[in-house]
Design an enzyme around this catalytic site. Structure first.
Site, PDB file in Angstrom:
ATOM      1  N   HIS A 116       4.674  68.773  71.734  1.00  0.00           N
ATOM      2  CA  HIS A 116       4.141  68.130  70.532  1.00  0.00           C
ATOM      3  C   HIS A 116       4.966  66.875  70.248  1.00  0.00           C
ATOM      4  CE1 HIS A 116       1.589  71.509  69.097  1.00  0.00           C
ATOM      5  NE2 HIS A 116       2.516  72.272  69.610  1.00  0.00           N
ATOM      6  N   ASP A 174      -2.783  70.385  76.827  1.00  0.00           N
ATOM      7  CA  ASP A 174      -2.956  71.805  76.540  1.00  0.00           C
ATOM      8  C   ASP A 174      -4.373  72.058  76.030  1.00  0.00           C
ATOM      9  OD1 ASP A 174      -2.756  70.812  73.935  1.00  0.00           O
ATOM     10  OD2 ASP A 174      -1.625  72.541  73.221  1.00  0.00           O
ATOM     11  N   LYS A 220      -5.298  76.160  62.475  1.00  0.00           N
ATOM     12  CA  LYS A 220      -4.255  75.243  62.028  1.00  0.00           C
ATOM     13  C   LYS A 220      -4.798  74.550  60.782  1.00  0.00           C
ATOM     14  CE  LYS A 220      -2.247  74.568  66.620  1.00  0.00           C
ATOM     15  NZ  LYS A 220      -2.035  73.656  67.768  1.00  0.00           N
ATOM     16  N   ASP A 232      -3.177  68.768  71.693  1.00  0.00           N
ATOM     17  CA  ASP A 232      -2.097  68.215  70.856  1.00  0.00           C
ATOM     18  C   ASP A 232      -0.757  68.164  71.589  1.00  0.00           C
ATOM     19  OD1 ASP A 232      -1.429  70.912  70.757  1.00  0.00           O
ATOM     20  OD2 ASP A 232      -1.702  71.122  68.595  1.00  0.00           O
ATOM     21  N   ARG A 233      -0.744  68.571  72.874  1.00  0.00           N
ATOM     22  CA  ARG A 233       0.502  68.526  73.653  1.00  0.00           C
ATOM     23  C   ARG A 233       0.254  67.834  74.986  1.00  0.00           C
ATOM     24  NH1 ARG A 233       3.142  73.586  74.916  1.00  0.00           N
ATOM     25  NH2 ARG A 233       1.082  74.459  75.278  1.00  0.00           N
ATOM     26  N   ASP A 244      -5.888  72.519  73.252  1.00  0.00           N
ATOM     27  CA  ASP A 244      -6.499  71.830  72.115  1.00  0.00           C
ATOM     28  C   ASP A 244      -6.065  70.372  72.000  1.00  0.00           C
ATOM     29  OD1 ASP A 244      -3.911  72.660  71.321  1.00  0.00           O
ATOM     30  OD2 ASP A 244      -4.463  72.744  69.212  1.00  0.00           O
ATOM     31  N   SER A 274      -4.984  77.235  70.761  1.00  0.00           N
ATOM     32  CA  SER A 274      -3.953  76.425  71.403  1.00  0.00           C
ATOM     33  C   SER A 274      -3.828  76.791  72.876  1.00  0.00           C
ATOM     34  CB  SER A 274      -2.624  76.572  70.652  1.00  0.00           C
ATOM     35  OG  SER A 274      -1.675  75.678  71.132  1.00  0.00           O
ATOM     36  N   HIS A 275      -2.657  77.298  73.295  1.00  0.00           N
ATOM     37  CA  HIS A 275      -2.459  77.651  74.704  1.00  0.00           C
ATOM     38  C   HIS A 275      -2.385  79.164  74.893  1.00  0.00           C
ATOM     39  CE1 HIS A 275       1.478  77.300  72.810  1.00  0.00           C
ATOM     40  NE2 HIS A 275       1.894  78.214  73.652  1.00  0.00           N
ATOM     41  N   ARG A 285      -3.037  83.175  64.034  1.00  0.00           N
ATOM     42  CA  ARG A 285      -3.504  83.473  65.393  1.00  0.00           C
ATOM     43  C   ARG A 285      -3.746  84.957  65.542  1.00  0.00           C
ATOM     44  NH1 ARG A 285      -0.066  79.761  69.737  1.00  0.00           N
ATOM     45  NH2 ARG A 285       0.202  78.042  68.297  1.00  0.00           N
TER      46      ARG A 285
END
Length: 460
Positions: free
Chosen positions: A326, A239, A115, A243-244, A241, A105-106, A17
């Site tokens: 997650h 979130d 990732k 995934d959460r 992307d 992501s967030h 990141r």
């Protein structure tokens, strides 16, 4: 070719990141792509799936990544703008065993990242740092890989709709926070038979309404209001992307992911008795007894999506979850973290009940704080936690768990202090049977933190 300035700061514990245009540039991502293509070829793979979330920098960086992979002689299947779990799914469905998702992501809008999965393993820790070493030493394959695009959406949605079945339709509101989940979530939940109220489902990398991070209660305010006003059964939030997952009830209660995991665990254990269920150090201490009561084996582990996935692989766990949202289903799914799929499993379970919100509210609860962050200088947070681990004493504690920071257990609660692996902050979380116990445990942590760093500003 001149090597770009590849900053060590972007190589985190379970992903890459950085700030777009500063530490994360197209030449840097090209070099990382070539390193990943080389690694894939060394591990007997020749094709990598590439996806990206809805961030404004996504197209440029995904293009640079694909060019880098091809420069190593590996092939690229570009699945375009998708949720992170859809990229993981594509690697399984298309048989490549390798994928890279361009996602921040967030993190704030000026961030992006990668990732990475190579030969079925999510890269973490030293494997991520080794990519930089490989770039700097020039240990990169050369070649001309192929490039093609593929629409993975129909196969992904179809795979979920094939096996998730609702007992009755539910009325739900979904808030995608203008993240990439908005491109797919409405179709998924309508496909399951839900009546769906869409909120902020237009993908916009400026995130104009609120930040797409459902772990922060302030980002759920609009969803809570909509669920209450519209007579919905519940609300789901995703979130940036996808995934959460975040969950709110009709009464405006936030069902944090560790409590969601209780519901998922009871459901999975009904079909797979004796299964191992993994949860991270930020999670409620009620999970262990709950899992045992439902015939499972609880396993407390480190925070971090790639670390949890590795532990699942090692133990054969059927299910795992992190407090951050997650959730990883091996039973009936592929073992990767997937907020869209977790939401589907949640509505499947709740559709069997007349009052879904009552089912969620009945899950064991405690007085607890959300995740609290103490900002530090880069690297300082790791040093501070290491110092605490070496010297701090906690009178009255029943256990001090050191697998990831310090989780200090008391008869009536716990406190946690750990160094974040994504940003330079110390993460704190507290839980107790009542407010007085919570205040006492926080006081113990205040004492040891102030001892380690006099004048430290604490958010409690």
């Amino acid at each position: 070719m001149t090597l770009p300035d590849v900053s060590p700061s972007i190589f985190k514990a379970y992903d890459i990141r950085g700030i777009v245009g500063t530490t994360l540039t197209a030449p840097v991502v090209h070099a990382i792509g070539q390193a990943l293509g080389t690694l894939a070829r060394e591990r007997g793979r020749d094709t990598l799936v590439v996806g990206r979330d809805g961030r404004l920098s996504g197209p440029e960086l995904a293009g640079a990544l694909a060019d880098g992979i091809r420069a190593a002689g590996a092939n690229v299947v570009d699945v375009g703008m998708v949720a992170t779990p859809m990229t993981y799914f594509a690697a399984q469905h298309l048989g490549t065993g390798c994928c890279v998702m361009v996602t921040g992501s967030h993190n704030p809008p000026d961030y992006n990242g990668l990732k990475m999965v190579i030969d079925g393993t999510t890269l973490a820790g030293d494997d991520i740092g080794a990519l930089r070493t490989r770039i700097l030493s020039g240990a990169l394959a050369r070649g001309e890989g192929s490039y093609r695009t593929h629409d993975i959406g129909p196969a992904y949605l179809g795979r979920i709709l094939d096996h998730v079945r609702l007992a009755r339709p539910l009325k739900i509101a979904i808030d995608c926070g203008n993240g990439v989940a908005g491109a797919y979530a409405p179709a998924l939940y309508r496909g399951l038979g839900c009546t769906v109220t869409e909120m902020y489902c237009e993908v916009d990398g400026n995130f104009p309404n609120h930040h797409p991070d459902p772990s922060q209660p302030k980002n759920l305010v609009d969803l809570i209001a909509a669920v209450a006003a519209g007579g919905h059964d519940l609300g789901l939030a995703f979130d940036g992307d996808g995934d959460r997952l975040g969950v709110v009830t009709r009464d405006g209660h936030v069902i944090y992911p560790d409590r969601q995991l209780m519901l998922f665990a009871a459901d999975v254990l009904a079909r797979v008795p004796g299964a191992t269920i993994i949860y991270d150090v930020k999670s409620t201490r009620h999970l262990g007894p709950w899992i045992r009561r439902h015939g499972g084996v609880p396993l407390l582990w480190k925070t971090g999506h790639s670390l949890v996935k590795a532990k699942m692989k090692e133990t054969g766990a059927a299910l795992a979850g992190e407090m951050s949202g997650h959730t990883f289903f091996q039973e009936r799914w592929y073992g990767f973290d997937d907020g869209l799929y977790a939401g589907a499993r949640l509505v499947e379970i709740l559709s069997r009940h007349a009052d879904p919100s009552a089912v969620l509210d009945a899950l064991p609860d405690a007085v607890s704080t959300p995740e609290l962050n103490v900002a530090c200088a880069e690297g300082e947070h790791h040093a501070l936690i290491a110092a605490l681990g070496a010297s701090a004493e906690f009178p009255g504690a029943t256990d001090v768990i050191r697998i990831d920071g310090l989780r200090v257990e008391y008869p009536d609660g716990f406190g946690l202090a750990r160094a974040s692996n994504t940003t330079p902050v110390i993460v704190l979380r507290f839980e107790a049977d009542d407010a007085a116990a919570l205040a006492r445990i926080q006081g113990e942590f205040r004492r040891v933190l102030a001892g380690a760093k006099p004048g430290i500003a604490l958010p409690f």
